[in-house]
Design an enzyme around this catalytic site. Structure first.
Site, mmCIF file in Angstrom:
data_model
loop_
_atom_site.group_PDB
_atom_site.id
_atom_site.type_symbol
_atom_site.label_atom_id
_atom_site.label_comp_id
_atom_site.label_asym_id
_atom_site.label_seq_id
_atom_site.Cartn_x
_atom_site.Cartn_y
_atom_site.Cartn_z
ATOM 1 N N HIS A 141 0.847 -1.184 0.000
ATOM 2 C CA HIS A 141 0.000 0.000 0.000
ATOM 3 C C HIS A 141 0.882 1.233 0.000
ATOM 4 O O HIS A 141 1.982 1.213 0.569
ATOM 5 C CB HIS A 141 -0.923 0.002 1.226
ATOM 6 N N ASP A 195 -7.985 -4.375 -0.535
ATOM 7 C CA ASP A 195 -8.484 -5.013 -1.747
ATOM 8 C C ASP A 195 -8.351 -6.533 -1.730
ATOM 9 O O ASP A 195 -9.017 -7.217 -2.508
ATOM 10 C CB ASP A 195 -7.725 -4.467 -2.971
#
Length: 435
Positions: A306, A363
């Site tokens: 991320h 996700d």
């Protein structure tokens, strides 16, 4: 005396103020740097640049912390609803019982879209991507709400915000129905936000869809976890557009377009596609991870890493737990979830990923849950947009209330220096690239 940082440039010292956030973050204020020193900062991708001061969401990527208006995401996931979270983000405090009752009533009051808008769906081809339709319809919706464009007063703003959040699910479900050639289903006023969306997605004229409570709760969790996330690509886009004085509908439509990108909102669909690829080709997860680590391979481990988090994304922790619970209660065995868990276990125990601080992000498991609910892959990013809408509105409001100056980043020009115009007959024989 306030703290400063000293910049030495060409032998001259320049003192720059240091701004401290309420959570201890520190930033060097370079807003007058060009005026003082004749230069600007360069930070491609804004990795180390704060574009604004905001009181909405706090993220600590080193510790895996996410808070909306100071409240930890874990508490909101356990105790709150999406409608309540919308109020919190937009207004800064949890609503009172009366405020929540009024706010919920507005969502019901404004859940229908103008009948004229339904005709717009006939103009989109069945192959049109739902995100393209969503952005276009948000802008089209503003044409039917001329009284809301000026936002004169808090009551008008509240009505506009409720209309946009409520009608977004109606538009999203209608775009899906149009894409599969089924009749558009109207909302039902007695249903809550998530149940109503699922009804409009999956009911048909002669048979209503009755969602399982666990399915409704899982969708609500996804919306809460996606409701805001500091100055990400789409949110900073909304703020950029808002700084021009653009109305809320136009600004949020721009946010939809930014979210559409595969590196932003489209990542959860990429995770499911990766898991499906591994399953369909009967690839051992350990072999897949080994291929990912090969520097000559184009494969990627989607859903890991991320831009902000350098540890486990707290949203991924909540979604992993909910994925297990949902599939168990639905009495389903999803091979993709099993593959996901194996990939996670392998990667978390591999020095290659640990040294690079690559951990599962939001996700990685959200797509598995959406798949279990029955949401098609091309609607995953639309669900993300539904969840992110209150964060976009909160940021639009923050820009508007602060009367922020027009956002106008600088650049470092790297093109040709001054040169003369060349007549066309002297320009060579280069041809057209397009067929």
């Amino acid at each position: 005396m306030s703290e400063t940082a000293t910049l030495i440039l060409d032998g001259a010292e320049h003192r720059l103020p240091i701004v401290k956030g309420t959570a201890g973050e520190r930033a060097i204020d370079v807003s007058r740097l060009r005026e003082l020193a004749g230069c600007i900062t360069l930070d491609e991708g804004y990795v180390n640049t704060g574009s604004c001061q905001s009181a909405i969401t706090f993220v600590d990527g080193e510790k895996g912390v996410l808070r909306y208006r100071g409240i930890p995401i874990e508490q909101l996931a356990k105790h709150s609803t999406f409608v309540e979270t919308c109020w919190l983000l937009i207004y800064g405090e949890l609503p009172t019982r009366e405020q929540l009752k009024c706010w919920s009533a507005l969502f019901t009051k404004y859940e229908m879209i103008h009948e004229g808008l339904y005709h717009h769906f006939d103009g989109f081809p069945a192959t049109g991507h739902p995100m393209a339709i969503l952005s276009a319809m948000i802008n089209a919706m503003s044409c039917y709400e001329p009284d809301l464009m000026e936002m004169e007063g808090p009551a008008i703003f509240q009505a506009a915000a409720a209309r946009l959040i409520s009608r977004l699910r109606t538009i999203a479900a209608a775009s899906y129905k149009t894409s599969i050639g089924q009749p558009i289903i109207y909302p039902k006023p007695h249903l809550d936000y998530c149940s109503n969306f699922l009804h409009m997605m999956f009911s048909i004229p002669f048979a209503d869809y009755e969602p399982e409570p666990d399915v409704v709760d899982a969708l609500q969790l996804i919306l809460i976890l996606h409701a805001d996330h500091e100055q990400n690509c789409s949110t900073s886009t909304v703020r950029m557009v808002a700084s021009s004085g653009a109305n809320m509908f136009a600004s949020c439509a721009a946010g939809v377009c930014a979210l559409w990108g595969p590196l932003h909102g489209g990542a959860n669909a990429a995770v499911v596609e990766m898991l499906q690829y591994i399953h369909d080709n009967n690839i051992d997860p350990a072999d897949y991870v080994a291929r990912v680590k090969d520097k000559d391979s184009s494969l990627r481990l989607m859903g890991f890493g991320h831009r902000v988090y350098k540890t486990y994304d707290p949203r991924a922790t909540l979604l992993k737990e909910r994925a297990d619970q949902l599939l168990a209660r639905l009495k389903r065995v999803d091979p993709l979830l099993e593959i996901a868990k194996r990939l996670e276990d392998i990667a978390l125990n591999d020095p290659y990923f640990r040294e690079r601080r690559l951990y599962p992000n939001v996700d990685f498991y959200s797509g598995v849950i959406l798949r279990a609910i029955g949401i098609p892959v091309n609607m995953f990013t639309v669900i993300f947009a539904m969840g992110r809408m209150p964060g976009w509105i909160a940021n639009w409001k923050e820009v508007r209330d602060s009367q922020s100056a027009l956002y106008r980043p600088r650049q470092i020009y790297m093109g040709p220096t001054e040169r003369d115009y060349v007549p066309i007959e002297q320009r060579g024989d280069g041809g057209c690239l397009a067929p």
